[in-house]
Design an enzyme around this catalytic site. Structure first.
Site, PDB file in Angstrom:
ATOM      1  N   ARG A   1      55.871 -29.013 -70.775  1.00  0.00           N
ATOM      2  CA  ARG A   1      56.139 -29.051 -69.336  1.00  0.00           C
ATOM      3  C   ARG A   1      57.308 -28.124 -69.045  1.00  0.00           C
ATOM      4  NH1 ARG A   1      56.602 -35.610 -68.647  1.00  0.00           N
ATOM      5  NH2 ARG A   1      55.006 -36.081 -70.213  1.00  0.00           N
TER       6      ARG A   1
ATOM      7  N   ASP B   1      60.294 -28.284 -65.971  1.00  0.00           N
ATOM      8  CA  ASP B   1      60.732 -29.176 -64.907  1.00  0.00           C
ATOM      9  C   ASP B   1      60.592 -28.533 -63.533  1.00  0.00           C
ATOM     10  OD1 ASP B   1      61.384 -31.239 -66.495  1.00  0.00           O
ATOM     11  OD2 ASP B   1      63.500 -30.676 -66.694  1.00  0.00           O
TER      12      ASP B   1
ATOM     13  N   TYR C   1      63.845 -19.483 -73.999  1.00  0.00           N
ATOM     14  CA  TYR C   1      64.230 -19.699 -72.598  1.00  0.00           C
ATOM     15  C   TYR C   1      65.366 -18.746 -72.250  1.00  0.00           C
ATOM     16  CZ  TYR C   1      61.769 -24.180 -72.057  1.00  0.00           C
ATOM     17  OH  TYR C   1      60.814 -25.160 -71.935  1.00  0.00           O
TER      18      TYR C   1
ATOM     19  N   ARG D   1      69.380 -26.772 -70.041  1.00  0.00           N
ATOM     20  CA  ARG D   1      70.253 -26.813 -68.856  1.00  0.00           C
ATOM     21  C   ARG D   1      71.563 -27.541 -69.146  1.00  0.00           C
ATOM     22  NH1 ARG D   1      66.091 -29.095 -64.686  1.00  0.00           N
ATOM     23  NH2 ARG D   1      67.951 -29.294 -63.380  1.00  0.00           N
TER      24      ARG D   1
END
Lengths: 253, 253
Positions: free
Chosen positions: B51, B53, B111, B199
């Site tokens: 997934r 977010d 990422y 994050r």
């Protein structure tokens, strides 16, 4: 009365251009509203170095305005920046001489046009880059871009029906850069550009970059002074006004 | 039945994340709707590598799905791409072996987190970059980033209340790059990331880059396995899933 020069940036997506008009949201209107709030309701008019059309972005537009009292420039910048909507930012504010006029003082402008050349578009740059998946004649496009440099009558590249009579302008520099793998940036610097001139030059360069026309088409359009020979106007969202440089010093006297 | 692997990109701004849920628009739902149209109304389920977010972007998310009949992969890509909404693009489609599973086959993910460090924000990147005007302790932040590399229990960097028990993950690479004058890009590669881990690591690195904590805080958080010691969760809009690399060849048998 103190005159201030500000360098501003905006995302043109949701604006009907820089200059106030009867219908549609404009950058000028939004900034004048903020300045009025900061000046206890007094109307403050702003002047831009030039208009940008609906949908065109800016990272270095220059404006000026007069305030009745002196203010600390960085505090003024911060107040303007934080009270402006999220698609306008105020990059710098400086006090300048009363003789400075963002539009009438001689200046040089640089525009950048962004192209995305990957097979699929990039969703993260879709508001700031025009998707042109086939740009196989890249070297020919660079050759065409170089033919734009110089002092020419750009009638062939301006919107037909414009009221400006004198259409000779000087382009001092055109650069075509490949950035990353899938991005091409075309920069134009000059002492002034006619209405839709940059987007018409880009539309023509895309035709050349797609292999449809040879580079010498640029010279033919300039010589013929005929808009019908040029390519279609490239869309506004790929264009960004990145810099306005003034010839004279604008610091206060 | 033929299995297809696709690399997709999306602007996360207007999505409640990748995975279908009861409320809110999702990438999965939009793509399954397009696939249903292309398959004469038959339901086709897609599976993502993981997934993302709400608000997180992707330039290299990997999905797979099964179609009853073989199709030309490039024609399929083009059809999916042009029928998807403008905030989703399909970068590539390939036929793969039935043994391929985008989530369960061992893979590596990268990422990227984008920071804008100029005094004022940049209106053109406001949906994809987090504005952090003060990042004076840049070198200390780079030192902190390097301390994340390795195999660690990342409990201190995951959202509290997560149901996953085993929180050891391997980060193979962290790079911090200054791009242009005002942009910092932090890239994280590894064999898997916990919920909100990237994050939370970024939020902690920003504290270090702002001079509030020393680089060794990273090691302290890892050792203490205590979420309360880490920085706040950095906002979703700065984060982008850029690449998913599978260990094994996925070409058809």
């Amino acid at each position: 009365m103190i005159r201030y020069k500000a360098i501003i940036a905006y995302d043109g997506t949701d604006f009907s251009g820089f200059q106030i008009q009867d219908n549609g949201r404009t950058v000028q209107e939004e900034l004048e509203r903020v300045l009025m709030k900061l000046s206890s309701g007094q109307e403050i008019k702003i002047h831009g170095s030039g208009r940008t059309d609906s949908g065109v972005h800016a990272l270095g537009q220059v404006i000026h305005f007069d305030l009745p009292h002196a203010r600390d420039p960085e505090k003024l910048r911060f107040a303007l920046d934080t009270q402006s909507p999220c698609d306008i930012n105020i990059l710098s504010v400086t006090a300048v001489s009363d003789a400075f006029h963002s539009r009438f003082n001689p200046h040089h402008k640089t525009y950048r046009y962004h192209l995305t050349t990957s097979r699929a578009a990039n969703p993260l740059t879709r508001r700031t880059s025009f998707h042109v998946p086939k740009l196989d004649a890249y070297d020919e496009m660079v050759a065409g871009a170089n033919l734009l440099v110089g002092t020419h009558d750009f009638t062939g590249f301006t919107a037909s029906g414009t009221t400006i009579e004198y259409k000779v302008r000087t382009i001092t520099d055109v650069t075509v850069e490949r950035k990353n793998e899938d991005e091409v940036v075309i920069s134009f610097s000059g002492n002034g550009f006619l209405y839709k001139q940059v987007r018409n030059m880009v539309g023509t360069l895309i035709k050349i970059g797609s292999g449809k026309w040879p580079a010498r088409r640029i010279t033919e359009i300039i010589k013929a002074e005929n808009r019908d020979l040029a390519g279609p106007t490239a869309p506004a969202h790929g264009l960004c006004l990145v810099e306005v440089i003034y010839r004279d010093d604008v610091s206060p006297e």
